[in-house]
Motif scaffolding. Sequence first.
Motif, PDB file in Angstrom:
ATOM      1  N   TYR A 150     -25.015  38.758 -18.993  1.00  0.00           N
ATOM      2  CA  TYR A 150     -25.475  38.290 -17.688  1.00  0.00           C
ATOM      3  C   TYR A 150     -25.081  36.832 -17.490  1.00  0.00           C
ATOM      4  O   TYR A 150     -24.836  36.105 -18.457  1.00  0.00           O
ATOM      5  CB  TYR A 150     -26.998  38.432 -17.582  1.00  0.00           C
ATOM      6  N   ASN A 151     -25.037  36.411 -16.233  1.00  0.00           N
ATOM      7  CA  ASN A 151     -24.706  35.018 -15.971  1.00  0.00           C
ATOM      8  C   ASN A 151     -25.869  34.107 -16.347  1.00  0.00           C
ATOM      9  O   ASN A 151     -26.966  34.575 -16.657  1.00  0.00           O
ATOM     10  CB  ASN A 151     -24.282  34.825 -14.507  1.00  0.00           C
ATOM     11  N   ASP A 152     -25.613  32.814 -16.276  1.00  0.00           N
ATOM     12  CA  ASP A 152     -26.618  31.867 -16.778  1.00  0.00           C
ATOM     13  C   ASP A 152     -27.864  31.843 -15.906  1.00  0.00           C
ATOM     14  O   ASP A 152     -28.966  31.603 -16.412  1.00  0.00           O
ATOM     15  CB  ASP A 152     -26.002  30.469 -16.860  1.00  0.00           C
ATOM     16  N   SER A 153     -27.728  32.080 -14.614  1.00  0.00           N
ATOM     17  CA  SER A 153     -28.895  32.086 -13.734  1.00  0.00           C
ATOM     18  C   SER A 153     -29.845  33.225 -14.078  1.00  0.00           C
ATOM     19  O   SER A 153     -31.069  33.028 -14.162  1.00  0.00           O
ATOM     20  CB  SER A 153     -28.451  32.198 -12.270  1.00  0.00           C
ATOM     21  N   ILE A 154     -29.296  34.437 -14.292  1.00  0.00           N
ATOM     22  CA  ILE A 154     -30.128  35.582 -14.674  1.00  0.00           C
ATOM     23  C   ILE A 154     -30.736  35.338 -16.047  1.00  0.00           C
ATOM     24  O   ILE A 154     -31.921  35.632 -16.287  1.00  0.00           O
ATOM     25  CB  ILE A 154     -29.305  36.873 -14.667  1.00  0.00           C
ATOM     26  N   THR A 155     -29.942  34.789 -16.956  1.00  0.00           N
ATOM     27  CA  THR A 155     -30.454  34.487 -18.297  1.00  0.00           C
ATOM     28  C   THR A 155     -31.609  33.491 -18.234  1.00  0.00           C
ATOM     29  O   THR A 155     -32.643  33.671 -18.888  1.00  0.00           O
ATOM     30  CB  THR A 155     -29.329  33.917 -19.176  1.00  0.00           C
ATOM     31  N   ALA A 156     -31.457  32.454 -17.427  1.00  0.00           N
ATOM     32  CA  ALA A 156     -32.514  31.435 -17.304  1.00  0.00           C
ATOM     33  C   ALA A 156     -33.795  32.045 -16.747  1.00  0.00           C
ATOM     34  O   ALA A 156     -34.894  31.756 -17.244  1.00  0.00           O
ATOM     35  CB  ALA A 156     -32.023  30.297 -16.410  1.00  0.00           C
ATOM     36  N   LEU A 157     -33.675  32.878 -15.714  1.00  0.00           N
ATOM     37  CA  LEU A 157     -34.854  33.518 -15.137  1.00  0.00           C
ATOM     38  C   LEU A 157     -35.536  34.425 -16.156  1.00  0.00           C
ATOM     39  O   LEU A 157     -36.765  34.457 -16.252  1.00  0.00           O
ATOM     40  CB  LEU A 157     -34.464  34.326 -13.904  1.00  0.00           C
ATOM     41  N   THR A 158     -34.742  35.155 -16.912  1.00  0.00           N
ATOM     42  CA  THR A 158     -35.306  36.053 -17.930  1.00  0.00           C
ATOM     43  C   THR A 158     -36.063  35.261 -18.988  1.00  0.00           C
ATOM     44  O   THR A 158     -37.188  35.622 -19.365  1.00  0.00           O
ATOM     45  CB  THR A 158     -34.184  36.876 -18.597  1.00  0.00           C
ATOM     46  N   LEU A 159     -35.468  34.171 -19.457  1.00  0.00           N
ATOM     47  CA  LEU A 159     -36.131  33.337 -20.463  1.00  0.00           C
ATOM     48  C   LEU A 159     -37.394  32.698 -19.903  1.00  0.00           C
ATOM     49  O   LEU A 159     -38.402  32.579 -20.616  1.00  0.00           O
ATOM     50  CB  LEU A 159     -35.173  32.252 -20.963  1.00  0.00           C
ATOM     51  N   LEU A 160     -37.349  32.293 -18.641  1.00  0.00           N
ATOM     52  CA  LEU A 160     -38.527  31.704 -18.008  1.00  0.00           C
ATOM     53  C   LEU A 160     -39.679  32.702 -17.965  1.00  0.00           C
ATOM     54  O   LEU A 160     -40.832  32.367 -18.296  1.00  0.00           O
ATOM     55  CB  LEU A 160     -38.172  31.255 -16.594  1.00  0.00           C
ATOM     56  N   ILE A 161     -39.374  33.946 -17.588  1.00  0.00           N
ATOM     57  CA  ILE A 161     -40.411  34.973 -17.478  1.00  0.00           C
ATOM     58  C   ILE A 161     -40.948  35.357 -18.853  1.00  0.00           C
ATOM     59  O   ILE A 161     -42.161  35.491 -19.045  1.00  0.00           O
ATOM     60  CB  ILE A 161     -39.852  36.198 -16.734  1.00  0.00           C
ATOM     61  N   ILE A 162     -40.061  35.519 -19.828  1.00  0.00           N
ATOM     62  CA  ILE A 162     -40.498  35.868 -21.183  1.00  0.00           C
ATOM     63  C   ILE A 162     -41.297  34.721 -21.801  1.00  0.00           C
ATOM     64  O   ILE A 162     -42.342  34.922 -22.430  1.00  0.00           O
ATOM     65  CB  ILE A 162     -39.284  36.208 -22.073  1.00  0.00           C
ATOM     66  N   GLY A 163     -40.821  33.497 -21.617  1.00  0.00           N
ATOM     67  CA  GLY A 163     -41.467  32.344 -22.256  1.00  0.00           C
ATOM     68  C   GLY A 163     -42.819  31.996 -21.676  1.00  0.00           C
ATOM     69  O   GLY A 163     -43.749  31.661 -22.415  1.00  0.00           O
ATOM     70  N   PHE A 164     -42.936  32.082 -20.351  1.00  0.00           N
ATOM     71  CA  PHE A 164     -44.173  31.646 -19.699  1.00  0.00           C
ATOM     72  C   PHE A 164     -44.999  32.802 -19.142  1.00  0.00           C
ATOM     73  O   PHE A 164     -46.158  32.600 -18.778  1.00  0.00           O
ATOM     74  CB  PHE A 164     -43.856  30.668 -18.568  1.00  0.00           C
ATOM     75  N   ALA A 373     -33.679  41.651 -17.513  1.00  0.00           N
ATOM     76  CA  ALA A 373     -32.506  40.993 -16.925  1.00  0.00           C
ATOM     77  C   ALA A 373     -31.760  41.946 -15.991  1.00  0.00           C
ATOM     78  O   ALA A 373     -31.271  41.527 -14.931  1.00  0.00           O
ATOM     79  CB  ALA A 373     -31.582  40.497 -18.034  1.00  0.00           C
ATOM     80  N   ALA A 374     -31.685  43.215 -16.382  1.00  0.00           N
ATOM     81  CA  ALA A 374     -31.030  44.202 -15.516  1.00  0.00           C
ATOM     82  C   ALA A 374     -31.762  44.335 -14.185  1.00  0.00           C
ATOM     83  O   ALA A 374     -31.132  44.448 -13.118  1.00  0.00           O
ATOM     84  CB  ALA A 374     -30.966  45.552 -16.228  1.00  0.00           C
ATOM     85  N   LEU A 375     -33.087  44.303 -14.232  1.00  0.00           N
ATOM     86  CA  LEU A 375     -33.878  44.361 -13.002  1.00  0.00           C
ATOM     87  C   LEU A 375     -33.625  43.128 -12.137  1.00  0.00           C
ATOM     88  O   LEU A 375     -33.491  43.233 -10.899  1.00  0.00           O
ATOM     89  CB  LEU A 375     -35.363  44.473 -13.356  1.00  0.00           C
ATOM     90  N   LEU A 376     -33.548  41.969 -12.751  1.00  0.00           N
ATOM     91  CA  LEU A 376     -33.297  40.741 -11.997  1.00  0.00           C
ATOM     92  C   LEU A 376     -31.923  40.754 -11.341  1.00  0.00           C
ATOM     93  O   LEU A 376     -31.754  40.241 -10.222  1.00  0.00           O
ATOM     94  CB  LEU A 376     -33.436  39.526 -12.921  1.00  0.00           C
ATOM     95  N   VAL A 377     -30.932  41.333 -12.002  1.00  0.00           N
ATOM     96  CA  VAL A 377     -29.604  41.467 -11.396  1.00  0.00           C
ATOM     97  C   VAL A 377     -29.684  42.320 -10.136  1.00  0.00           C
ATOM     98  O   VAL A 377     -29.119  41.972  -9.083  1.00  0.00           O
ATOM     99  CB  VAL A 377     -28.609  42.081 -12.405  1.00  0.00           C
ATOM    100  N   TRP A 378     -30.394  43.432 -10.233  1.00  0.00           N
ATOM    101  CA  TRP A 378     -30.532  44.316  -9.072  1.00  0.00           C
ATOM    102  C   TRP A 378     -31.255  43.604  -7.928  1.00  0.00           C
ATOM    103  O   TRP A 378     -30.846  43.678  -6.772  1.00  0.00           O
ATOM    104  CB  TRP A 378     -31.295  45.578  -9.467  1.00  0.00           C
ATOM    105  N   LEU A 379     -32.327  42.892  -8.247  1.00  0.00           N
ATOM    106  CA  LEU A 379     -33.099  42.192  -7.217  1.00  0.00           C
ATOM    107  C   LEU A 379     -32.273  41.102  -6.547  1.00  0.00           C
ATOM    108  O   LEU A 379     -32.434  40.835  -5.345  1.00  0.00           O
ATOM    109  CB  LEU A 379     -34.359  41.581  -7.833  1.00  0.00           C
ATOM    110  N   SER A 380     -31.378  40.472  -7.317  1.00  0.00           N
ATOM    111  CA  SER A 380     -30.559  39.387  -6.754  1.00  0.00           C
ATOM    112  C   SER A 380     -29.604  39.881  -5.686  1.00  0.00           C
ATOM    113  O   SER A 380     -29.088  39.076  -4.892  1.00  0.00           O
ATOM    114  CB  SER A 380     -29.774  38.694  -7.874  1.00  0.00           C
TER     115      SER A 380
END
Length: 442
Positions: A150-164, A373-380
């Motif tokens: 995934y691109n860095d934007s999707i990766t960042a969002l995924t890490l944000l959701i998992i981390g917080f 992350a796959a879900l976030l790609v679809w939502l984007s």
Amino acid sequence: MKKSSIVILLFALVNLALSFSQHRWARNEILKYDASGYYLYLPAVFVYNDLGEMDFYDKLDSVYRPSDDIKKYGLYSQEKTKLQSNKYPIGTAIAEMPFFLIAHLYTQYGTSKYPIDGYSEPYQFSVGMSNILWSVIGLWVLGAFLRRFYNDSITALTLLIIGFGTNLFCYTHYEMGMSHALLFMLVSCVLFFTERWYATQQPKHAILLGIFLGWIIISRPVDVIIVILPLLWYTTKQENKWLVLWQRRKHLLYSFISFLIVSGIQLMYWKYSTGNFIHFAYQEEGFNFNNPQIVKGLFSFEKGWFVYTPIAFISFIGLFNLWYQNKKLVFPIILFFILSVYLIFSWHTWSYGWGFGTRPMIEFYPVLSIPLAALLVWLSKQINFIKAFAIFGFGFFVWLNLYQTEQYKMGAIKGAGMNQKFYWRVWNKMHPSPEDWKYYNN
């Protein structure tokens, strides 16, 4: 700087700030119960030179009361060797050892303020900092893994959701000294080196994969079920899965040898303390495979995974999106979670004692990040209304996790004995009323 790097830095700074504001190491609150058991190997070896009889534990019990009024918590006398055997595996202590050694040198040569007993404030501080470090490294490795897909934007969002948005946050800065932050990092490494091995065909990645699998089994043996993913990892359309593994059988051998070397650390300890290389350390505790509490484990207000970490449930929706993006990953992930949920909630105490949410699932959030992350790609790719709704939904559940973590720390959400009525009565309260407490299952 990459967006994902900013998220990881934010995660590190927030957890450090919260841990310093709470200052739990100064109140001897870190090395308690399970955390004390995981850590026990270090003072036994480096402070007291007493890994077998553990005679020093009486003093620790009287001064620090790591398990309140329970004496020699987690130790079992062995008839064959006449020694004490620690029921907790050794892997977490190995992770804590670098910071422990720094604390040990500091108390010996850098100050005379603290006793050199393995449990005073510098030692407790070292455990806390180790805990945060492994969570941060886990997010960093997970980010490197996700960017392969995934691109860095999707990766960042995924890490944000998992981390917080999950109880990884609580077990990074508050419930320190447990094995979950470490295992989160180890599972992230397994995913990373699995992908690297299949993609590059380099034996060094197979060796590192074996090392991290070995570290997992000596940290929490049941988590070795993660081996399903390396074995069933996808190959290209032109490649036959099993032919690829056969062609790389030397790599598999290297991986297995490195796995045996690391796991052998635990086996050698068992041989020393019990007289046997293979030993079930938990004695009277065990699994009840005929009566797994899966529904309670997922949906109960006592400790339900989807109740206290709703992000987990939402992430599974992403499996539908993953099917269209990389369908060969769907079956291994589904199989892995089916077996994991069955094993985890077959444990005789399915709620796993005191804690926030379903803590044994924390280490599997790296796997959960793939469908998320796959879900976030679809939502984007959806219309603005759906995007706005998704932003609100994910934002709400991240806020809910942060808020309920604070409730847990304040005692409004209890680590055990929760029920539906009490949960809803304290849903928006930091300080429950006397009337609220009537509904708590003490």
